[in-house]
Design an enzyme around this catalytic site. Structure first.
Site, PDB file in Angstrom:
ATOM      1  N   HIS A 193      -5.220   2.364  14.852  1.00 45.77           N
ATOM      2  CA  HIS A 193      -5.594   1.003  14.480  1.00 45.77           C
ATOM      3  C   HIS A 193      -4.428   0.062  14.747  1.00 45.77           C
ATOM      4  O   HIS A 193      -3.291   0.491  14.899  1.00 45.77           O
ATOM      5  CB  HIS A 193      -5.972   0.930  12.992  1.00 45.77           C
ATOM      6  CG  HIS A 193      -4.821   1.213  12.072  1.00 45.77           C
ATOM      7  ND1 HIS A 193      -4.303   2.485  11.885  1.00 45.77           N
ATOM      8  CD2 HIS A 193      -4.060   0.385  11.300  1.00 45.77           C
ATOM      9  CE1 HIS A 193      -3.289   2.431  11.040  1.00 45.77           C
ATOM     10  NE2 HIS A 193      -3.113   1.170  10.673  1.00 45.77           N
ATOM     11  N   ASP A 234      -2.835  -3.400  12.698  1.00 43.49           N
ATOM     12  CA  ASP A 234      -2.904  -3.964  11.353  1.00 43.49           C
ATOM     13  C   ASP A 234      -3.510  -5.363  11.405  1.00 43.49           C
ATOM     14  O   ASP A 234      -3.160  -6.162  12.277  1.00 43.49           O
ATOM     15  CB  ASP A 234      -1.514  -4.034  10.722  1.00 43.49           C
ATOM     16  CG  ASP A 234      -0.931  -2.657  10.434  1.00 43.49           C
ATOM     17  OD1 ASP A 234      -1.712  -1.684  10.363  1.00 43.49           O
ATOM     18  OD2 ASP A 234       0.301  -2.551  10.280  1.00 43.49           O
ATOM     19  N   HIS A 251      -1.249   2.125  16.415  1.00 45.35           N
ATOM     20  CA  HIS A 251      -0.525   3.240  15.809  1.00 45.35           C
ATOM     21  C   HIS A 251      -1.469   4.081  14.953  1.00 45.35           C
ATOM     22  O   HIS A 251      -2.614   3.682  14.678  1.00 45.35           O
ATOM     23  CB  HIS A 251       0.656   2.733  14.965  1.00 45.35           C
ATOM     24  CG  HIS A 251       0.241   1.830  13.839  1.00 45.35           C
ATOM     25  ND1 HIS A 251      -0.196   0.535  14.041  1.00 45.35           N
ATOM     26  CD2 HIS A 251       0.196   2.011  12.500  1.00 45.35           C
ATOM     27  CE1 HIS A 251      -0.490  -0.036  12.888  1.00 45.35           C
ATOM     28  NE2 HIS A 251      -0.275   0.850  11.921  1.00 45.35           N
ATOM     29  N   LYS A 259       0.867  -1.186   0.000  1.00 53.41           N
ATOM     30  CA  LYS A 259       0.000   0.000   0.000  1.00 53.41           C
ATOM     31  C   LYS A 259       0.902   1.233   0.000  1.00 53.41           C
ATOM     32  O   LYS A 259       1.790   1.349   0.845  1.00 53.41           O
ATOM     33  CB  LYS A 259      -0.891   0.010   1.239  1.00 53.41           C
ATOM     34  CG  LYS A 259      -1.851   1.195   1.310  1.00 53.41           C
ATOM     35  CD  LYS A 259      -2.558   1.207   2.651  1.00 53.41           C
ATOM     36  CE  LYS A 259      -3.565   2.355   2.719  1.00 53.41           C
ATOM     37  NZ  LYS A 259      -3.997   2.611   4.106  1.00 53.41           N
TER      38      LYS A 259
END
Length: 323
Positions: free
Chosen positions: A209, A211, A265, A190
């Site tokens: 969030h 991952d 993070h 990404k």
């Protein structure tokens, strides 16, 4: 939602949908003292020392940087160059690679992050049967060559990281790799593009969030933006030139039955300068069931997480459905 980048030119006021609640705004929540002292692992050191350092950082932080890894500065520079050049293209050229809204796949250009000051491009880069070249830019012309070269270089790093983490759990060196998919492990690149923002104190690039991946390996440009949550504060993470930033993701936390921690993070943005980052999410194949590793479970150590197909886990995570 219109692309963030196309909204920037001539922007006088910040669109209301980008303003975060006060409890999330960087002006109130960023720690203003020292940056986070994120662990740094010398990947070229003695094997036992590397294993210990990786496992300790994964248990206590879920985030660390590795130096003296096997990926050359030239390979990383080229990855950054072609990503930057893509986002500098006219909007109509970028939207030729727009994500298919009818597809479950995230491949392509766009913005699905609710109220984040970011545009992005998703490309699966490994294994070959997961790659969809329809969404790979043809401009710049060496985008494919450069991106595939980076993907090949990543494999040695991933193998070594998973070996360290597996040994740290008391498993065989290959067992954790097998548990996350083995040769079917998906490398999902990404590119995050965060253009300058008139009020970076009010918005977030990407909200807080963890991952959903097993591991995330991130290359930034040199513009500060990554923050980690520690001791009830958000701390800036200082970058080390040519280091790779490693995030422990949800699937490794689950497989380790909580020994390793997925890192919470977020990213912040800059008023003057564009920030770009290149995370690659190492994800189990959709059909694979992931749960606490059976060898870690006994009468004293009961499973703390459900076992489920990765595709089902991802669906719940992306749609804010409890797991």
């Amino acid at each position: 939602m219109e692309k963030v980048q196309s909204n920037v030119a001539g922007l006088c006021e910040l669109p209301a949908e980008f303003i975060r609640p006060e409890a999330e705004q960087p002006r109130f929540t960023t720690f203003e003292g020292a940056d986070a002292e994120v662990p740094v692992v010398d990947f070229g050191g003695e094997w036992e020392t590397v294993v210990k350092a990786v496992c300790e950082a994964s248990s206590k932080w879920g985030l660390f940087q590795i130096v003296n890894h096997s990926i050359s500065g030239e390979v990383i520079d080229n990855l950054q160059r072609v990503g930057r050049l893509f986002f500098e293209l006219p909007n109509e050229e970028k939207t030729a690679y727009a994500r298919d809204p009818e597809s479950k796949s995230l491949d392509g250009y766009g913005s699905r992050l609710r109220n984040g000051w970011v545009d992005h491009l998703f490309n699966k880069i490994w294994p070959p049967n997961a790659v969809d070249y329809r969404f790979w830019p043809k401009t710049p012309p060496d985008y494919r060559e450069v991106t595939e070269e980076y993907g090949k270089n990543l494999q040695e790093v991933v193998e070594k990281l998973l070996g360290c983490l597996s040994l740290g759990l008391g498993l065989g060196v290959e067992e954790l790799k097998t548990a996350v998919g083995g040769e079917e492990l998906v490398y999902n690149l990404k590119i995050n593009y965060y253009p300058p923002c008139p009020r970076p104190d009010l918005v977030l690039g990407v909200p807080a969030h963890t991952d959903l991946s097993a591991l995330t390996i991130l290359v930034p440009n040199q513009v500060q933006g990554l923050q980690v949550f520690r001791d009830q504060h958000w701390y800036n993470v200082s970058y080390i030139p040519n280091a790779l930033i490693i995030h422990i993701g949800d699937q490794i936390e689950i497989l380790s039955n909580g020994k390793y921690k997925a890192v919470l993070h977020r990213s912040v943005v800059n008023k003057e300068i564009t920030r770009i980052s290149w995370p690659v999410f190492m994800e189990p194949p959709p059909h694979l069931e992931v749960g606490p590793h059976p060898k870690l479970l006994n009468q004293q150590s009961q499973p703390k997480y459900k076992t489920k197909k990765f595709s089902d886990y991802a669906y719940c995570k992306l749609n804010n459905i409890p797991q």
